[in-house]
Design a protein around this motif. Structure first.
Motif, PDB file in Angstrom:
ATOM      1  N   GLY A   1      10.780  18.927 -12.133  1.00 40.24           N
ATOM      2  CA  GLY A   1      10.023  18.147 -11.173  1.00 40.24           C
ATOM      3  C   GLY A   1      10.680  16.756 -11.059  1.00 40.24           C
ATOM      4  O   GLY A   1      10.929  16.503 -10.075  1.00 40.24           O
ATOM      5  N   LEU A   2      10.921  15.975 -12.132  1.00 37.47           N
ATOM      6  CA  LEU A   2      11.547  14.831 -12.209  1.00 37.47           C
ATOM      7  C   LEU A   2      12.957  14.735 -11.644  1.00 37.47           C
ATOM      8  O   LEU A   2      13.712  14.066 -10.957  1.00 37.47           O
ATOM      9  CB  LEU A   2      11.497  13.784 -13.324  1.00 37.47           C
ATOM     10  N   GLN A   3      13.742  15.881 -11.868  1.00 36.93           N
ATOM     11  CA  GLN A   3      15.016  16.211 -11.441  1.00 36.93           C
ATOM     12  C   GLN A   3      15.065  16.220  -9.812  1.00 36.93           C
ATOM     13  O   GLN A   3      15.853  15.735  -9.196  1.00 36.93           O
ATOM     14  CB  GLN A   3      15.565  17.537 -11.983  1.00 36.93           C
ATOM     15  N   ILE A   4      14.097  16.948  -9.284  1.00 39.23           N
ATOM     16  CA  ILE A   4      14.023  16.978  -7.899  1.00 39.23           C
ATOM     17  C   ILE A   4      13.634  15.517  -7.155  1.00 39.23           C
ATOM     18  O   ILE A   4      14.158  15.357  -6.198  1.00 39.23           O
ATOM     19  CB  ILE A   4      12.758  18.058  -7.569  1.00 39.23           C
ATOM     20  N   VAL A   5      12.865  15.031  -8.014  1.00 36.64           N
ATOM     21  CA  VAL A   5      12.446  13.508  -7.584  1.00 36.64           C
ATOM     22  C   VAL A   5      13.809  12.688  -7.265  1.00 36.64           C
ATOM     23  O   VAL A   5      14.172  12.034  -6.560  1.00 36.64           O
ATOM     24  CB  VAL A   5      11.314  12.970  -8.355  1.00 36.64           C
ATOM     25  N   ARG A   6      14.505  12.782  -8.665  1.00 34.43           N
ATOM     26  CA  ARG A   6      15.766  11.972  -8.759  1.00 34.43           C
ATOM     27  C   ARG A   6      16.868  12.259  -7.508  1.00 34.43           C
ATOM     28  O   ARG A   6      17.604  11.594  -6.960  1.00 34.43           O
ATOM     29  CB  ARG A   6      16.271  12.048 -10.115  1.00 34.43           C
ATOM     30  N   LEU A   7      16.964  13.724  -7.170  1.00 36.97           N
ATOM     31  CA  LEU A   7      18.016  13.923  -6.215  1.00 36.97           C
ATOM     32  C   LEU A   7      17.590  13.511  -4.621  1.00 36.97           C
ATOM     33  O   LEU A   7      18.121  13.429  -4.030  1.00 36.97           O
ATOM     34  CB  LEU A   7      17.873  15.556  -6.079  1.00 36.97           C
TER      35      LEU A   7
END
Length: 155
Positions: free
Chosen positions: A99-105
């Motif tokens: 989830g947070l990896q997606i947000v960061r991208l």
């Protein structure tokens, strides 16, 4: 953009899994009303991940705030939990943890503000200046400056 400072939508709902779908629909509807449809896919994904995390790791009601300015879309998700979000390294076969990896991208920036009664996770999705101008001319002038959407805890 025209003379408006920002368009805003606010929603509050109980931490039930079906409300992730409602949060995505609110996002899609607000951005369409504001003429910022180029942000819909990214915004829906970011909202989905942040609201899911708030429901999974937070506590209490979840508040979603969307604010469209000349430079971009600010997405804020607030819950009453004390657990801070952390990025994880998800394995290839893992069903979650990205989830947070997606947000960061997808986001230009993101941060967490710890409050006395919980936390707010905020991210900003950049808006192309030319598209911001187009969105301003497409949005109806009588639509107003803010939209508040809420759902009672028992609903």
């Amino acid at each position: 953009m025209n003379d408006r400072r920002a368009w805003a939508a606010v929603a509050s709902f109980p931490p039930h899994p079906r409300n992730v779908r409602h949060a995505r629909r609110i996002t899609r509807t607000a951005l369409a009303a504001w003429g910022a449809t180029d942000l819909v896919d990214s915004a829906e994904m970011v909202v989905s991940e942040l609201v899911t995390n708030a429901m999974r790791y937070g506590s209490g009601p979840v508040d979603l705030t969307l604010a469209l300015t000349e430079s971009g879309l600010r997405v804020s998700v607030t819950d009453e939990g004390t657990a801070l979000p952390t990025t994880r390294e998800a394995g290839e076969e893992a069903l979650g943890g990205r989830g947070l990896q997606i947000v960061r991208l997808l986001a230009e920036s993101w941060d967490v503000v710890v409050r006395l009664t919980g936390k707010t996770v905020t991210c900003v999705l950049a808006l192309d200046p030319k598209r911001a101008e187009d969105a301003a001319t497409a949005a109806p002038a009588e639509a107003g400056r803010a939209v508040t959407l809420s759902r009672e805890a028992g609903a």
